[in-house]
Design a protein around this motif. Structure first.
Motif, PDB file in Angstrom:
ATOM      1  N   GLU A   1       4.758   6.077  -2.383  1.00 58.54           N
ATOM      2  CA  GLU A   1       5.819   6.238  -1.388  1.00 58.54           C
ATOM      3  C   GLU A   1       6.500   4.887  -1.149  1.00 58.54           C
ATOM      4  O   GLU A   1       6.389   4.303  -0.067  1.00 58.54           O
TER       5      GLU A   1
ATOM      6  N   PHE B   1       0.820  -1.214   0.000  1.00 58.87           N
ATOM      7  CA  PHE B   1       0.000   0.000   0.000  1.00 58.87           C
ATOM      8  C   PHE B   1       0.851   1.261   0.000  1.00 58.87           C
ATOM      9  O   PHE B   1       0.439   2.304  -0.522  1.00 58.87           O
ATOM     10  N   MET B   2       2.063   1.186   0.513  1.00 49.77           N
ATOM     11  CA  MET B   2       2.955   2.343   0.430  1.00 49.77           C
ATOM     12  C   MET B   2       3.373   2.584  -1.020  1.00 49.77           C
ATOM     13  O   MET B   2       3.478   3.735  -1.468  1.00 49.77           O
TER      14      MET B   2
ATOM     15  N   ARG C   1       0.596   4.184  -2.842  1.00 49.31           N
ATOM     16  CA  ARG C   1       0.462   5.596  -2.460  1.00 49.31           C
ATOM     17  C   ARG C   1       1.543   6.463  -3.082  1.00 49.31           C
ATOM     18  O   ARG C   1       1.578   7.672  -2.870  1.00 49.31           O
TER      19      ARG C   1
ATOM     20  N   ASP D   1      -4.996   2.177   6.489  1.00 47.56           N
ATOM     21  CA  ASP D   1      -5.189   1.750   5.103  1.00 47.56           C
ATOM     22  C   ASP D   1      -5.822   0.366   5.129  1.00 47.56           C
ATOM     23  O   ASP D   1      -5.426  -0.474   5.946  1.00 47.56           O
TER      24      ASP D   1
END
Length: 347
Positions: A268, A262-263, A266, A282
């Motif tokens: 990142e 999920f980073m 995003r 998240d």
């Protein structure tokens, strides 16, 4: 006078014939003239017969008479062994082009689906091969891939009624492998057909016949976690067993791979999961939310799929990675803490 003229004519004729014989190996060999025209690129797509292919060569300017080329292709047996691809031949007569075609090897594109890939990365691989695939390089490949995934007919019949409704999630049924795609706008569709067919052959028999669409999706999500959590195929059933046990008792899955996912989504990307990441709200944060994440975090390989469908349930609840990519498995948290110390102190 007449005899002198006849004698001179005879001498000139003999001399001309001698000149031809001397020049024949290097100057009148008809094969020498093959491939003297401009280089022309022609796309032969899947399903083309000899006549359609001959028409394609004529449209590209390789040959003037497509019917003559089709006849030469038939005489030389090319029509029976013609394969799709991009052909680069020199323009010339039908005879000339047919002889080049008999020895030509078409250009095709290899698209590799790497285990753990996300759909947008597959779209990127297609975009990188846009010229070889003869697809508009300015096209939106993510859209083209989604459209191919949305077509139920691109998947094996037994799978069609059990496909996820959310289109990108269907990518879990594309088996990681290298696929040879022929040129043409149907490249994404062809990739989905071949890769899902490979999945059916390698994994299909492991799936229960009565598995629902949701059950199959859940197995795919679990397989995607196993893919990223493990590096050694032999350990994947055991990792799947740990995750299955946590789901059974209502314990958070606590998969670092889901944090990394999920980073990355995003914008990142991280290479190491920190404690601060574990508190980010998240739906893919498996430290905060119990149960499986909403969707897969990548495309599982055969070993991960088989592990998720038939996990090795041992009662173990924890695992920690060693430096070589293998894991130490534990049943209790106390054992897990000791395993962490041992893993970190190992040379």
């Amino acid at each position: 006078m007449r005899k002198i003229v006849e004698f001179l004519f005879f001498v000139l004729t003999i001399g001309f014939l001698a000149l031809l014989l001397w020049a024949a190996p290097t100057r009148v060999d008809p094969m020498k003239w093959l491939g003297q025209g401009p280089l022309v690129r022609t796309v032969v797509t899947s399903g083309m017969g000899a006549r359609q292919a001959a028409d394609a060569f004529a449209r590209s300017g390789a040959v003037a008479d497509s019917r003559d080329l089709a006849r030469w292709m038939a005489k030389m047996g090319i029509d029976r062994r013609l394969v799709p691809g991009i052909y680069e031949l020199h323009a010339g007569s039908a005879w000339d082009v047919a002889h080049q075609l008999a020895k030509a090897k078409p250009i095709a594109s290899n698209i590799t689906i790497v285990p753990g890939m996300m759909p947008r990365e597959i779209a990127g691989a297609l975009a990188a091969q846009s010229e070889a695939l003869s697809i508009d390089r300015h096209a939106d490949y993510a859209t083209l891939l989604n459209q191919a995934l949305a077509r139920d007919e691109n998947f094996p019949p037994f799978l069609r009624e059990r496909l996820p409704q959310e289109i990108p999630n269907r990518a879990i049924f594309l088996l990681p492998e290298t696929y040879r795609l022929v040129p043409g706008a149907s490249g994404p569709d062809e990739l989905v057909r071949m890769a899902s067919g490979s999945w059916a052959s390698a994994v299909g028999n492991f799936a229960p016949d009565d598995a629902s669409a949701q059950e199959l999706l859940d197995a795919g999500i679990l397989a995607s976690l196993v893919q990223w959590e493990g590096r050694v195929d032999a350990e994947r059933p055991r990792i799947a067993g740990v995750l299955e046990k946590r789901l059974e008792i209502g314990m958070p899955l606590q998969c670092d791979a889901s944090i990394v996912y999920f980073m990355k989504m995003r914008g990142e990307p991280i290479t190491r999961v920190l404690h601060s990441h574990l508190t980010i709200d998240d739906p893919y944060n498996t430290y905060l939310y119990k149960g499986l994440p909403p969707g897969p975090i990548g495309i599982p390989n055969t070993a991960s799929w088989r592990a998720a469908l038939r996990p090795e349930v041992t009662g173990e609840l924890y695992y920690v990675a060693r430096g070589d990519g293998t894991h130490i498995f534990s049943r209790t948290y106390a054992q897990h803490l000791d395993a962490i110390k041992r893993a970190r102190s190992a040379p």
